[in-house]
Design a protein around this motif. Structure first.
Motif, PDB file in Angstrom:
ATOM      1  N   LEU A  15       0.849  -1.196   0.000  1.00 40.66           N
ATOM      2  CA  LEU A  15       0.000   0.000   0.000  1.00 40.66           C
ATOM      3  C   LEU A  15       0.884   1.245   0.000  1.00 40.66           C
ATOM      4  O   LEU A  15       1.442   1.624   1.027  1.00 40.66           O
ATOM      5  N   VAL A  25      -6.178   4.624   4.159  1.00 42.06           N
ATOM      6  CA  VAL A  25      -5.382   3.461   3.778  1.00 42.06           C
ATOM      7  C   VAL A  25      -5.399   2.418   4.893  1.00 42.06           C
ATOM      8  O   VAL A  25      -5.483   1.219   4.639  1.00 42.06           O
ATOM      9  N   SER A  29      -6.577  -1.378   4.558  1.00 39.42           N
ATOM     10  CA  SER A  29      -5.672  -2.453   4.970  1.00 39.42           C
ATOM     11  C   SER A  29      -6.384  -3.460   5.869  1.00 39.42           C
ATOM     12  O   SER A  29      -6.248  -4.678   5.692  1.00 39.42           O
TER      13      SER A  29
END
Length: 112
Positions: A15, A25, A29
């Protein structure tokens, strides 16, 4: 019968993001990891104190099956992010057989 000794390994997903985009993010995740067959690589979860972060990141990129790049106003305006992204992409593309002209053409408008 003989037990299956070769379990498939999880899909390794790197990422790539700007720190300002970390909350979004981080959420992605967690969702990817919850799938059970995806191993997302997020710096705050995979880097340990004292590790040489650039080396660890390069190794994670080399090991990744997929690199997800998060582009936002935060990332394209962050000092050094676009340059690092250009370096990362051109390196990976050249390793996979793309020539310098092709890589340059794909990256020429990034961050402008």
């Amino acid at each position: 019968g003989i037990p299956n000794m070769t379990e498939p390994r999880p899909l390794r997903v790197f990422l790539c993001h700007a720190s300002a985009d970390k909350p979004a993010v981080r959420k992605l995740s967690r969702r990817l990891a919850a799938e059970g067959w995806i191993d997302p690589w997020l710096d705050e979860e995979k880097l340990s104190f004292g590790q040489h972060w650039t080396t660890v990141i390069e190794e994670a990129l080399d090991a990744a099956d997929i690199v997800l790049i998060f582009l936002s106003r935060n990332s394209v305006q962050k000092e050094g992010f676009v340059q690092y992204l250009r370096h990362l992409c051109s390196r990976k593309w050249l390793e996979n057989g793309m020539n310098h002209t092709q890589a340059g053409n794909l990256l020429k408008n990034l961050g402008q």
